[in-house]
Design a protein around this motif. Sequence first.
Motif, PDB file in Angstrom:
ATOM      1  N   PRO A 199     -20.245  26.451 -24.302  1.00  7.36           N
ATOM      2  CA  PRO A 199     -18.641  26.196 -24.642  1.00  7.36           C
ATOM      3  C   PRO A 199     -17.837  27.613 -24.409  1.00  7.36           C
ATOM      4  O   PRO A 199     -16.805  27.572 -23.876  1.00  7.36           O
ATOM      5  CB  PRO A 199     -18.949  25.966 -25.853  1.00  7.36           C
ATOM      6  CG  PRO A 199     -19.999  25.629 -26.258  1.00  7.36           C
ATOM      7  CD  PRO A 199     -20.766  26.036 -25.226  1.00  7.36           C
ATOM      8  N   ALA A 200     -18.330  28.827 -24.544  1.00  6.76           N
ATOM      9  CA  ALA A 200     -17.706  29.859 -23.912  1.00  6.76           C
ATOM     10  C   ALA A 200     -17.276  29.545 -22.517  1.00  6.76           C
ATOM     11  O   ALA A 200     -16.440  30.266 -22.254  1.00  6.76           O
ATOM     12  CB  ALA A 200     -18.741  31.063 -24.164  1.00  6.76           C
ATOM     13  N   LEU A 201     -18.171  29.172 -21.734  1.00  6.05           N
ATOM     14  CA  LEU A 201     -17.794  29.140 -20.271  1.00  6.05           C
ATOM     15  C   LEU A 201     -16.498  28.082 -20.040  1.00  6.05           C
ATOM     16  O   LEU A 201     -15.507  28.391 -19.240  1.00  6.05           O
ATOM     17  CB  LEU A 201     -18.878  28.867 -19.202  1.00  6.05           C
ATOM     18  CG  LEU A 201     -19.987  29.603 -19.162  1.00  6.05           C
ATOM     19  CD1 LEU A 201     -21.007  29.236 -18.253  1.00  6.05           C
ATOM     20  CD2 LEU A 201     -19.439  30.886 -18.467  1.00  6.05           C
ATOM     21  N   ARG A 202     -16.606  27.001 -20.861  1.00  6.44           N
ATOM     22  CA  ARG A 202     -15.252  26.001 -20.974  1.00  6.44           C
ATOM     23  C   ARG A 202     -14.146  26.833 -21.393  1.00  6.44           C
ATOM     24  O   ARG A 202     -13.038  26.643 -20.746  1.00  6.44           O
ATOM     25  CB  ARG A 202     -15.667  24.692 -21.611  1.00  6.44           C
ATOM     26  CG  ARG A 202     -16.985  24.131 -20.958  1.00  6.44           C
ATOM     27  CD  ARG A 202     -16.981  22.571 -21.563  1.00  6.44           C
ATOM     28  NE  ARG A 202     -16.790  22.660 -23.010  1.00  6.44           N
ATOM     29  CZ  ARG A 202     -18.136  22.655 -23.757  1.00  6.44           C
ATOM     30  NH1 ARG A 202     -19.227  22.728 -22.942  1.00  6.44           N
ATOM     31  NH2 ARG A 202     -17.928  22.356 -24.897  1.00  6.44           N
ATOM     32  N   GLU A 203     -14.264  27.925 -22.306  1.00  2.81           N
ATOM     33  CA  GLU A 203     -13.138  28.308 -22.883  1.00  2.81           C
ATOM     34  C   GLU A 203     -12.561  29.485 -21.707  1.00  2.81           C
ATOM     35  O   GLU A 203     -11.123  29.723 -21.734  1.00  2.81           O
ATOM     36  CB  GLU A 203     -13.306  29.120 -24.290  1.00  2.81           C
ATOM     37  CG  GLU A 203     -12.388  30.030 -24.711  1.00  2.81           C
ATOM     38  CD  GLU A 203     -10.898  29.144 -24.879  1.00  2.81           C
ATOM     39  OE1 GLU A 203      -9.972  30.116 -24.735  1.00  2.81           O
ATOM     40  OE2 GLU A 203     -10.661  28.176 -24.928  1.00  2.81           O
ATOM     41  N   VAL A 204     -13.586  29.940 -21.043  1.00  6.25           N
ATOM     42  CA  VAL A 204     -12.858  30.856 -19.844  1.00  6.25           C
ATOM     43  C   VAL A 204     -12.098  30.019 -18.959  1.00  6.25           C
ATOM     44  O   VAL A 204     -11.169  30.508 -18.508  1.00  6.25           O
ATOM     45  CB  VAL A 204     -14.324  31.315 -19.161  1.00  6.25           C
ATOM     46  CG1 VAL A 204     -13.862  32.336 -18.049  1.00  6.25           C
ATOM     47  CG2 VAL A 204     -14.957  32.737 -19.923  1.00  6.25           C
ATOM     48  N   ALA A 205     -12.607  29.017 -18.619  1.00  8.96           N
ATOM     49  CA  ALA A 205     -11.856  27.984 -17.669  1.00  8.96           C
ATOM     50  C   ALA A 205     -10.416  27.759 -18.280  1.00  8.96           C
ATOM     51  O   ALA A 205      -9.553  27.866 -17.637  1.00  8.96           O
ATOM     52  CB  ALA A 205     -12.762  26.696 -17.249  1.00  8.96           C
ATOM     53  N   ALA A 206     -10.452  27.369 -19.365  1.00  3.52           N
ATOM     54  CA  ALA A 206      -9.251  27.128 -20.098  1.00  3.52           C
ATOM     55  C   ALA A 206      -8.395  28.161 -20.279  1.00  3.52           C
ATOM     56  O   ALA A 206      -7.210  28.012 -19.801  1.00  3.52           O
ATOM     57  CB  ALA A 206      -9.336  26.439 -21.552  1.00  3.52           C
TER      58      ALA A 206
END
Length: 535
Positions: A116-123
């Motif tokens: 999920p941390a990577l998805r937050e990076v993209a967001a």
Amino acid sequence: MIFCRYGDPMSTTARQPIGSVCLVLHSHLPWLAHHGRWPVGEEWLHQAWAASYLPVLDVVTRLAEEGRRGLLSLGVTPVLAAQLDDPHCLREFHSWLGNWQLRAQYAAGRWRGHDPALREVAAAEYRRSAWALDRFESRWRHGASPVLAGLRSAGALEVLGGPATHPFQPLLGRRLRRHALRVGLADGRHRLGGTPGGIWAPECGYAPGMEHDYAAEGVTHLVVEGAALPDLAGDDIPVRLLGDSEVVAFARDTELSLRVWSDDGYPGHADYRDFHTFDHPSGLKPARVTGRDVAPEDKLPYDPARALHRVGEHVDDFVTSVRDRLLRQAEATGRPATLVAAFDTELFGHWWHEGPQWLEGVLRALPEAGVRVRTLGEVVAEDEPGPAIQPPPCSWGVGRDWRVWNGDRVADLAAANREVERRLVDLSDRHRTPYRDPVLDQLDREALLAVSSDWAFMVTGDSAADYALHRAHEHAGHFHRLADLVERGDRAEATRLAERLRGHDGPFGHLDARDLGAADRSVRSFPPSVVGLTG
């Protein structure tokens, strides 16, 4: 917003400053328009524009809207200012911002089902790209000059100028050195509505006697490299007259600057976003530093909340360091002191992702800690400078001397620059006209682009050295080809070539080659003691 521990900015401490600090940012990139895209070229401009210039000036704008003044002395080199106003660069940057947003969307899809941390990076990248697009379209679509001029007229910042293409001035003869400075100062006047009084001397390069040329061109103050002035080590008066002139020199505080900008400085902390680790399919940077010896594939995902907490600690650390230094010096001397912390603007955001947040936190926290933030120009107007200094030949390059620009690795470049300069001066003397000549103007322009300090800097530092060598040889080649046509008297072909070159090497539309011919001829153009010096 970064919250710090110093209390109400309207406290008694804030109303009675214990001293002052000048924050100086130097913004510069060489002429990149129409000269390649990736990995260097226009991509370099776009990254610095999006990550540093937009957010740093947004910080200043927000603080200015709160009524704060005298926040920064911001150097913007004329060659960078020309690109930030150039229609081609504006169009290309707008497209680049849109592509950034698409890359963030692509990364979000790729990382679906991952940490999920990577998805937050993209967001977070998507939000940043949307913010940058909004700021560009609402405030920057006519270029940087309206933004800078507005903040300058509001008193929020001082804009420092400089020579046109950021040449290493000590290695230039006097005529070309003064000409490059006049072109640069005129460019600032055209873009900002007033000639800058202060400059950032390229690479902080200095040779004894240059202060007289500065004074003659109306320069009132500049920054010199404090580490090159051992006599000022620990001195509480970094503001001095330069030589026997009225030009004021500000010595860059090495201790404060290295607290931020060094191998052990804040940007290298494990919690900050890692500059060097890429997700190559998207071009995003998803990792935090994690550790110096950690392989890229083993670095942990970037955590914005964790980084923001660290920013607050580093704001406190810097402000405490400034406050303690000022208190010690005030106790020792019985008077308030001034410190000068100077950095490249591109450090804030481009190299150090969290840099703009840190800068805003520092600008808010310093007054709360009883430290007045001033521009260099305000210090010149309000304070008496200390006793005169006579620096040795110096720079802020490796060794604090000139070796980066005339050492063994770049001896051929230095020799090529001297030949370009020699021939330019000679042609200027032999082909003087009472009217502007677009051929001679372009000849002048190519010479100025050829002698940019960036090419030798990149070669010596082995940073995109092939690109730098290509650019230096390209501009010198254009210069000599055009000069050959002028000397042969082939006016028609010289005009056609000058027009083609102007299409991609066209900064400084006001440049007038007659200015070089009118320069002071009382001093030899190539003093051997200056040309051969390596430190």
